[in-house]
Design an enzyme around this catalytic site. Sequence first.
Site, mmCIF file in Angstrom:
data_model
loop_
_atom_site.group_PDB
_atom_site.id
_atom_site.type_symbol
_atom_site.label_atom_id
_atom_site.label_comp_id
_atom_site.label_asym_id
_atom_site.label_seq_id
_atom_site.Cartn_x
_atom_site.Cartn_y
_atom_site.Cartn_z
ATOM 1 N NE ARG A 174 31.872 23.238 -46.107
ATOM 2 C CZ ARG A 174 30.793 22.132 -45.697
ATOM 3 N NH1 ARG A 174 29.518 22.343 -45.886
ATOM 4 N NH2 ARG A 174 31.252 21.441 -44.845
ATOM 5 C CG HIS A 204 28.433 26.722 -39.949
ATOM 6 N ND1 HIS A 204 27.692 26.863 -40.969
ATOM 7 C CD2 HIS A 204 28.662 25.340 -39.453
ATOM 8 C CE1 HIS A 204 27.063 25.586 -41.203
ATOM 9 N NE2 HIS A 204 27.736 24.799 -40.494
ATOM 10 C CG HIS A 258 24.605 23.220 -37.492
ATOM 11 N ND1 HIS A 258 24.774 21.881 -37.287
ATOM 12 C CD2 HIS A 258 25.437 23.629 -38.127
ATOM 13 C CE1 HIS A 258 25.478 21.474 -38.113
ATOM 14 N NE2 HIS A 258 25.765 22.389 -38.903
ATOM 15 C CG ASP A 293 27.780 18.651 -45.425
ATOM 16 O OD1 ASP A 293 26.968 19.351 -45.345
ATOM 17 O OD2 ASP A 293 29.002 19.017 -45.102
ATOM 18 C CD GLU A 331 23.185 23.020 -41.050
ATOM 19 O OE1 GLU A 331 23.706 24.095 -41.077
ATOM 20 O OE2 GLU A 331 23.432 21.956 -41.515
#
Length: 389
Positions: free
Chosen positions: A117, A142, A216, A288, A354
């Site tokens: 982000r 992304h 991803h 996350d 990631e």
Amino acid sequence: MSTSRRAVITAAAAAGLTAAAAVGPGAEEAHARPGEPSPPRRKRFGELADGTGVDLWTLECGGTRLKVLSYGGVVQSLEVPDRDGRYANISLGFSDLASYVDRSPYFGALIGRYGNRIANGRLTVDGKAYELPRNDNGHTLHGGDQGFHARVWRVEPFTRRGEAGLVLTRTSPDGEMGFPGTLEVRVEYTLDRRGDFRIDYEATTDRPTVVNLTNHTYFNLAGEGSGSVLDHRLEVAASRYTPVGETLIPTGELARVGGTPFDFRRAKPIGADIREAHEQILFGQGYDHNLVLDKGITAEPEHVITVSEPVSGRVMRIATTEPGVQFYSGNFLDGTLEGTSGRVYRQGDGFCLETQHFPDSPNQPAFPTTVLRPGQKYRSTTVHSFSAE
């Protein structure tokens, strides 16, 4: 008892096991013999609305089979054996192109120009401000809605001694998704004689810009479509993480993981602390978050992550040159997506690791820089190694 990967794939070959005994697509195809690369194979996967063709490439080496789309550089399937030599696809994805175009949550995709982000869709490079698409709660996620995940890449196959691979390239023009500079991007996917899956990223620019590339892939080591990953055991060499606000933008703090659900310095199940009433878990509806790797940025990939699945015995180890890893526990899979197995994906049915620089680095001066200038070359490498025990 631990079983080496060589023993596992040799046992599979000796028993005459092929992907016909596997979970997922391509199950009718026999796997290459251990250590020997097969010539990359291509077939048409579909066409975009404008008639652009999308190909599916298949690589095999060292007992691993990898399938990649020219659309988005997507890892469409990744097959490896369990402790008994049985193969399964361990990556989440779709069987048709339309699903990738219309509703994919970045399954298997190459991410750029900026993974993760960027707050409020804004960044400043050398005092000049740039506006980016706001495709995630008022922020850029992304690289924007038409980032690298939504582009068709040029693909060139190769084989060399003990390796098979693909070179994916594209030119991202100045101003694409609001980012400055023409960016020349080269990504190499390689399988080697051990069955390791290596990703090498390179990029150059003609104007100062920011770059943060990653992949991803959603993993489930028990096999795609097999259910929850919460019993997978995860270990990450990270003593700190970057806390976020309600819309998942970092606060700028590098917080210690000790005493929090984010402490994976010793292996524990992904689900061990996922239901704790911790503010950060509430914000993410699970994990996350960017974990700050203790090793920092390195010239060569270093092993920092181990994931194991108890039933199949599959183990994945990840080495990287990057300083961080975004750990995502599949929180927003909601039962509306049908995978390659024909089963739907629900919350927690896959996880992502990631490897990358930190989210919102262009707006966080204390984070490692993601600025790339003319004359410099962006380089990043991540290696996924597989075994069974």
